[in-house]
Design an enzyme around this catalytic site. Structure first.
Site, PDB file in Angstrom:
ATOM      1  N   GLU A  96      39.750  65.485  36.311  1.00 41.21           N
ATOM      2  CA  GLU A  96      40.277  64.336  35.538  1.00 41.21           C
ATOM      3  C   GLU A  96      41.170  64.773  34.378  1.00 41.21           C
ATOM      4  OE1 GLU A  96      37.838  61.020  34.625  1.00 41.21           O
ATOM      5  OE2 GLU A  96      36.632  61.233  36.425  1.00 41.21           O
TER       6      GLU A  96
HETATM    7  C1  LIG Z   1      35.111  69.792  41.977  1.00 40.29           C
HETATM    8  C2  LIG Z   1      36.396  69.056  41.906  1.00 40.29           C
HETATM    9  C3  LIG Z   1      36.457  67.713  42.209  1.00 40.29           C
HETATM   10  C4  LIG Z   1      37.668  67.046  42.224  1.00 40.29           C
HETATM   11  N1  LIG Z   1      37.732  65.747  42.654  1.00 40.29           N
HETATM   12  C5  LIG Z   1      38.958  65.197  42.879  1.00 40.29           C
HETATM   13  C6  LIG Z   1      39.059  63.927  43.540  1.00 40.29           C
HETATM   14  O1  LIG Z   1      38.064  63.295  43.888  1.00 40.29           O
HETATM   15  N2  LIG Z   1      40.298  63.451  43.778  1.00 40.29           N
HETATM   16  C7  LIG Z   1      41.423  64.119  43.421  1.00 40.29           C
HETATM   17  O2  LIG Z   1      42.512  63.647  43.684  1.00 40.29           O
HETATM   18  N3  LIG Z   1      41.357  65.303  42.767  1.00 40.29           N
HETATM   19  C8  LIG Z   1      40.152  65.867  42.508  1.00 40.29           C
HETATM   20  N4  LIG Z   1      40.069  67.084  41.884  1.00 40.29           N
HETATM   21  C9  LIG Z   1      41.278  67.723  41.431  1.00 40.29           C
HETATM   22  C10 LIG Z   1      41.349  67.930  39.943  1.00 40.29           C
HETATM   23  O3  LIG Z   1      41.646  66.741  39.270  1.00 40.29           O
HETATM   24  C11 LIG Z   1      42.381  69.039  39.770  1.00 40.29           C
HETATM   25  O4  LIG Z   1      41.699  70.219  40.085  1.00 40.29           O
HETATM   26  C12 LIG Z   1      42.962  69.113  38.442  1.00 40.29           C
HETATM   27  O5  LIG Z   1      43.870  68.090  38.300  1.00 40.29           O
HETATM   28  C13 LIG Z   1      43.634  70.465  38.170  1.00 40.29           C
HETATM   29  O6  LIG Z   1      44.456  70.907  39.198  1.00 40.29           O
HETATM   30  P1  LIG Z   1      44.359  72.434  39.702  1.00 40.29           P
HETATM   31  O7  LIG Z   1      42.945  72.764  39.916  1.00 40.29           O
HETATM   32  O8  LIG Z   1      45.292  72.590  40.811  1.00 40.29           O
HETATM   33  O9  LIG Z   1      44.834  73.271  38.438  1.00 40.29           O
HETATM   34  P2  LIG Z   1      46.339  73.560  37.967  1.00 40.29           P
HETATM   35  O10 LIG Z   1      47.122  72.318  37.916  1.00 40.29           O
HETATM   36  O11 LIG Z   1      46.878  74.696  38.736  1.00 40.29           O
HETATM   37  O12 LIG Z   1      46.083  74.017  36.452  1.00 40.29           O
HETATM   38  C14 LIG Z   1      45.611  75.315  36.131  1.00 40.29           C
HETATM   39  C15 LIG Z   1      45.555  75.452  34.618  1.00 40.29           C
HETATM   40  O13 LIG Z   1      46.846  75.257  34.054  1.00 40.29           O
HETATM   41  C16 LIG Z   1      46.748  74.312  33.009  1.00 40.29           C
HETATM   42  N5  LIG Z   1      48.008  73.542  32.934  1.00 40.29           N
HETATM   43  C17 LIG Z   1      48.707  72.973  33.942  1.00 40.29           C
HETATM   44  N6  LIG Z   1      49.785  72.353  33.452  1.00 40.29           N
HETATM   45  C18 LIG Z   1      49.772  72.528  32.110  1.00 40.29           C
HETATM   46  C19 LIG Z   1      50.621  72.128  31.032  1.00 40.29           C
HETATM   47  N7  LIG Z   1      51.716  71.397  31.215  1.00 40.29           N
HETATM   48  N8  LIG Z   1      50.275  72.484  29.795  1.00 40.29           N
HETATM   49  C20 LIG Z   1      49.170  73.229  29.571  1.00 40.29           C
HETATM   50  N9  LIG Z   1      48.344  73.623  30.529  1.00 40.29           N
HETATM   51  C21 LIG Z   1      48.644  73.302  31.786  1.00 40.29           C
HETATM   52  C22 LIG Z   1      45.573  73.433  33.369  1.00 40.29           C
HETATM   53  O14 LIG Z   1      45.028  72.838  32.198  1.00 40.29           O
HETATM   54  C23 LIG Z   1      44.618  74.440  33.986  1.00 40.29           C
HETATM   55  O15 LIG Z   1      43.911  75.061  32.955  1.00 40.29           O
HETATM   56  C24 LIG Z   1      38.852  67.737  41.845  1.00 40.29           C
HETATM   57  C25 LIG Z   1      38.792  69.085  41.507  1.00 40.29           C
HETATM   58  C26 LIG Z   1      37.586  69.755  41.546  1.00 40.29           C
HETATM   59  C27 LIG Z   1      37.579  71.208  41.211  1.00 40.29           C
END
Ligand SMILES: Cc1cc2nc3c(=O)[nH]c(=O)nc-3n(C[C@H](O)[C@H](O)[C@H](O)COP(=O)(O)OP(=O)(O)OC[C@H]3O[C@@H](n4cnc5c(N)ncnc54)[C@H](O)[C@@H]3O)c2cc1C
Length: 824
Positions: free
Chosen positions: A501
């Protein structure tokens, strides 16, 4: 002196007017009157005249529109239009999606505390309370977290059944559609309680009641969609999931490559217009068991079947599980927190337009729909989960720290442990106040865009701190997993809440202040709107109003910040009683300083501020901790200002204020334009930094409060599952505390007799026997000590297993199958 007097009067009148935000005309009239009085009382005539000319030079052009507009406003509007950072479509939608509540007051530099005081005390409806005392309590009793996370890697069929039958999935669905129609507060309390026994159960229940098919249908669904799906979602006939994230779109969710092409296709035997979808989603909670997939994708209409727009934009659809081409069912393993989660993929999956959420009319409005609803779920699910975990962690660890003895003392008596215990207590008190504040904002009908990010970020960060401290205090008891462990799984799962989220680093550094600065600032959005008004006359007039409002606001904040800094925020009107007034005054001070810093940063950096994430993050910390401290004071007063809670309140406010000064200090010392940073430092910290981390004495008080039965501890435990049953090791430890405390004097007698060799037996039972025989303890005291022993053993024991029990459920199943095949 008489030469200086007119200038001193001018300065004092200006500062007074700025502090109290008097109108320019009032300032000019009052200053002129004072200067006339000066003149009549014999002050230096030349000096008085110079002061009067200064007043006139400022007041006349500013007070006369026919001078002000062409000479000042128009050139400034031209300059502003040039430096105005271009708003992306995503940012525009995000800014328009939220409402502004208490956080707007904090951004004003002069919060009107009546607004906070007038917010009604959050209260549950009788049906919500009955649900908590009935089905929620029962679900907690039925929950065996070890069974779920290790043995079955899933909820048991009985739990799934109970959840569905009792409409846990339909808490947010209105009663007219067969749901429970709970308020946001009711939703918050249910998730909080469930999280105190199992994060898997709380997330399984939380997700369908957060951003997903039900919420979206309630706001945007067509009547037909609502009539069909909402009752089915409420009673669990449909299990929903919501699929946005994919391998190439995580934090930047707008970049989803998943697409849908408008075309003709077959649906239920008829040929209809629809969308052919191709997508690859991952991390989707509940997906493996979902019967209805909410899907976000970009919609294209290359053959102009719907109109002349080719790229229609992000759209949302409902894809039933049995739709041809949908690949669903595989599971991911999120850090041993075995809630259902996995990928959803599809190639050329055809759905009719009637499966778009809101139908064809809402095609392309997906992002807006998501952002409008996002703040509701984000205010509740994760903050409530953190609150449940932190509360139970605090009271269970407090009891454990009293029961567990090393070096002849309860471990909680050692100062090192005390410090960690105090952090747990203070953080748990803070998290629960913040989680309740954001849920209450939703319950009041707000769309709290900024508070939801504050609550999500800080509740989950502090929740992670709590789980780390709990693990450190309970030592091996937390590390050895099994049915007796009440902390290990929560510790493992903490990073999940950090990531989902809106991952926390991005939430802090980009969103909290980024949205707050524009949405909550009293003038910035007005200026932006005015500067882009196509009507030239209205543009100049509105910009003039916003600009001069803004300038007065900025001057006032500089004066207020300096005044509060010079006086250590000890003077000035503030609400509260003799105990809390000093806290309110501090918040007045930092509110003015935040407004000053925000304005200066925006003025100096313009559009570049967006990329200065360190600065934005630190200013976000200030705003967040102001909000947190307000939530703490509000909760304290709502609960009748109980004196017993003062150590918790004091720890939490000192901690928040310490973080505020840390954040200001970091922002000022690293301010990109150094001389501006120095000037701001003088206005914000005229005597340097003063705030201190909570003192050792205060930490001692908070730790002691967690380690003995008392009303403040009981209040902290309200709303979590403390029933001491077989499945609830934390509840059992909590239930032992009063008896353990009562038995301590007897235990000391026994220890003394053993030390003095008055009792010589080696075995515990024999020692008790000898103690009674020799008159060191009475027969009743012996029973008390026996009971103490049983409770202590239960509290400190960990599990061990037959090696086969530790193999994964899957390999066990395989082995069972092999054995069955091999059996004659
Ligand atoms: C257990 C679990 C349940 C989930 N459930 C759902 C679901 O039901 N539906 C759904 O659609 N999604 C779901 N998600 C997805 C979740 O919302 C995403 O994992 C999240 O949005 C982060 O994406 P990512 O893991 O690809 O990280 P990335 O986007 O690759 O980010 C990696 C890091 O970079 C940082 N970062 C990225 N951009 C910036 C910026 N501009 N400035 C500063 N920092 C930045 C982030 O804060 C993070 O620390 C789930 C994820 C998990 C792990």
């Amino acid at each position: 002196m008489s030469i200086l007097l007119p200038f001193l009067i001018l300065l004092a009148a200006t500062a007074f007017a700025a502090y109290h935000r008097l109108r320019l005309a009032v300032w000019a009239a009052a200053t002129a009157t004072l200067l006339v009085a000066c003149w009549l009382l014999g002050a230096d005539k030349t000096a008085t005249s110079v002061a009067a000319v200064l007043v006139a030079l400022v007041a006349l052009p500013l007070l006369l529109p026919f001078l002000r507009m062409p000479l000042i406003t128009r050139p400034l509007l031209g300059f502003y239009t040039k430096i105005l950072p271009p708003l992306t479509e995503t940012e525009r939608v995000a800014l328009e999606a939220g409402t502004v509540g208490w956080e707007g007051q904090l951004f004003s530099g002069k919060p009107d505390w009546n607004v906070l005081a007038d917010q009604p005390r959050p209260a549950l409806r009788p049906d919500e309370q009955a649900f908590l005392d009935g089905p929620v309590e029962e679900l907690c009793r039925m929950t065996n977290d070890w069974q779920i996370t290790h043995v079955d890697a899933d909820l048991s069929p009985e739990l799934w059944d109970y959840i569905k039958k009792n409409r846990f999935f339909g808490m947010i669905v209105p009663k007219e559609y067969g749901g429970l129609g709970f308020t946001a507060l009711g939703n918050h309390k249910v998730i909080q309680k469930l999280a105190s026994i199992s994060a898997v159960v709380s997330s399984t229940v939380g997700v369908p009641n957060s951003l997903g098919p039900a919420e979206l249908l309630m706001h945007y669904g067509t009547d037909e969609q609502k009539q069909h799906y909402l009752p089915r979602l409420a009673d669990g006939r449909e299990v929903p999931c919501f699929a946005l994230t994919g391998p190439f779109a995580g934090s930047d969710a707008t970049s989803i490559p998943d697409y849908g092409i408008v075309c003709m296709g077959e649906w239920n035997g008829a040929r209809v217009v629809g969308v052919r979808l191709t997508f690859d989603k991952r991390y989707i909670t509940l997906a493996p068991v979902a019967t209805l997939v909410g899907l976000a994708f970009r919609m294209y209409d290359p053959d102009a079947l719907l109109g002349d727009k080719r790229d229609i934009g992000i759209s949302l659809a409902l894809v039933p599980r049995d739709t041809a081409g949908l690949e669903i069912g595989r599971r991911a393993m999120p850090l041993n927190s075995t809630f259902q989660n996995g990928p959803v993929r599809g190639k050329d999956v055809f759905i009719p337009l009637s499966q778009l959420i809101g139908g064809e009319a809402m095609a392309g409005k997906g992002w807006q729909m998501l952002v409008e609803c996002l703040s509701i779920g984000r205010s509740i699910t994760l903050p409530s989960t953190a609150s449940g975990g932190a509360k139970i962690g605090a009271v269970a660890t407090g009891a454990y720290a009293r029961i567990r003895k090393q070096f002849g003392l309860s471990i909680g008596r050692f100062e090192g442990v005390e410090e960690a215990l105090a952090r747990i207590g203070g953080n748990a008190y803070t998290i629960s106040a913040l989680a309740e504040a954001s849920a209450a904002a939703v319950a009041r009908g707000e769309l709290p865009a900024v508070p939801s990010t504050i609550s999500k970020y800080h509740c989950t960060e502090m929740g992670r701190d709590v789980s780390r401290d709990v693990m450190d205090i309970i030592g091996g008891k937390g590390i050895i997993l099994g049915p007796r462990n009440f902390a290990g799984r929560a510790y493992q799962a903490a990073p999940i809440a950090i990531t989902v989220e809106g991952a926390n680093i991005m939430t802090r550094s980009l969103m909290i202040f980024g949205q707050g600065a524009i949405l909550c600032h009293p003038w910035v959005l007005k200026e932006m709107k005015a500067a882009t008004n196509p009507d030239a006359g209205a543009r100049l007039r509105d910009f003039d109003h916003a600009l001069f409002g803004h300038i007065g606001f900025a001057i006032s904040n500089a004066v207020r910040s300096l005044w509060f800094g010079l006086t250590g925020a000890r003077i000035g009107a503030a609400p509260g009683d003799t105990y809390t007034r000093r806290y309110y005054r501090k918040l007045n001070r930092y509110s003015a300083a935040l407004a000053l810093m925000a304005d200066t940063s925006m003025l100096m950096l313009g559009g570049k501020l967006k990329f200065k994430e360190s600065l934005s993050g630190r200013l976000g910390d200030v705003l967040s901790n102001l909000y947190i401290a307000s939530a703490l004071l509000k909760r304290y007063e709502d609960e009748g200002s109980p004196a017993a809670d003062q150590p918790l309140l004091a720890w939490s406010i000192h901690n928040a204020v310490f973080k505020i000064e840390n954040a200001f200090s970091g922002a000022l010392r690293n301010f990109p334009i150094r001389p501006v940073g120095w000037l701001l430092w003088a206005l914000v910290f005229p005597w340097g930094r003063r705030a201190q981390y909570p003192s050792d004495r205060l930490c001692h008080k908070v730790a002691s409060l967690l380690m003995s039965p008392n009303e403040a501890r009981d209040r902290l435990a309200v709303g979590v599952f403390t029933t001491p049953c077989e499945n609830n090791p934390a509840g059992r430890i909590i239930s032992y505390l009063p008896k353990v405390v009562l038995a301590e004097p007897v235990e000391r007698k026994l220890i003394k007799a053993l030390k003095n060799s008055d009792i010589e037996a080696l075995d515990f039972r024999a020692q008790l026997e000898e103690g009674v025989r020799e008159g060191w303890i009475t027969a009743e005291e012996r029973v008390q000590l026996e009971e103490l022993r049983v409770m202590t053993i239960d509290a400190i024991s960990v599990d061990d297993f037959d090696p086969a029990e530790l193999r994964s459920a899957c390999s066990r199943l395989e082995q069972d199958a092999t054995e069955a095949r091999a059996a004659p």
